[in-house]
Design a protein around this motif. Structure first.
Motif, PDB file in Angstrom:
ATOM      1  N   LEU A   1       3.031   7.119   5.221  1.00  0.00           N
ATOM      2  CA  LEU A   1       3.682   6.983   6.528  1.00  0.00           C
ATOM      3  C   LEU A   1       3.265   5.700   7.226  1.00  0.00           C
ATOM      4  CD1 LEU A   1       3.185  10.650   7.765  1.00  0.00           C
ATOM      5  CD2 LEU A   1       5.168   9.675   6.598  1.00  0.00           C
TER       6      LEU A   1
ATOM      7  N   LYS B   1       8.650   7.146   6.752  1.00  0.00           N
ATOM      8  CA  LYS B   1       8.067   7.214   5.408  1.00  0.00           C
ATOM      9  C   LYS B   1       8.319   5.870   4.727  1.00  0.00           C
ATOM     10  CE  LYS B   1       6.464   9.678   1.815  1.00  0.00           C
ATOM     11  NZ  LYS B   1       6.799  11.007   1.407  1.00  0.00           N
TER      12      LYS B   1
ATOM     13  N   THR C   1       4.611   9.372  -1.600  1.00  0.00           N
ATOM     14  CA  THR C   1       3.355  10.100  -1.477  1.00  0.00           C
ATOM     15  C   THR C   1       2.700  10.196  -2.850  1.00  0.00           C
ATOM     16  OG1 THR C   1       4.230  11.397   0.370  1.00  0.00           O
ATOM     17  CG2 THR C   1       2.345  12.316  -0.786  1.00  0.00           C
TER      18      THR C   1
ATOM     19  N   ALA D   1       5.084  15.415   5.218  1.00  0.00           N
ATOM     20  CA  ALA D   1       5.242  14.061   4.694  1.00  0.00           C
ATOM     21  C   ALA D   1       5.558  14.002   3.203  1.00  0.00           C
ATOM     22  CB  ALA D   1       4.009  13.223   5.013  1.00  0.00           C
TER      23      ALA D   1
END
Length: 77
Positions: free
Chosen positions: A35, A58, A62, A2
């Motif tokens: 996510l 996504k 992050t 991710a």
């Protein structure tokens, strides 16, 4: 994977026949990593074995600190 996906991209996890069973345990970290809710596709191979694709989009960047170094993961942090 991710942290390496671009916002708007996808993370696709190939799982065994019970892959959908893992989703509740991954829900919190999936949100942390940016996510969205997963799409689950289950199918059967010609051999009769089941497989599951868990597809996440996504939605957000992050946070800093991910991916964590292996030593930190191994230490349980």
């Amino acid at each position: 994977t991710a942290p390496f996906a671009a916002v708007g991209g996808y993370v696709i996890a190939l799982k065994g026949s019970r892959g959908a069973d893992e989703i509740p345990a991954a829900e919190k970290i999936a949100k942390v990593l940016g996510l969205g809710a997963p799409e689950v596709l289950e199918y059967t191979l010609p051999s009769g074995d089941g497989r599951t694709l868990v597809i996440y989009k996504k939605e957000r960047k992050t946070p800093e600190g991910y991916p964590r170094p292996y030593a930190k993961i191994k230490a349980g942090n």
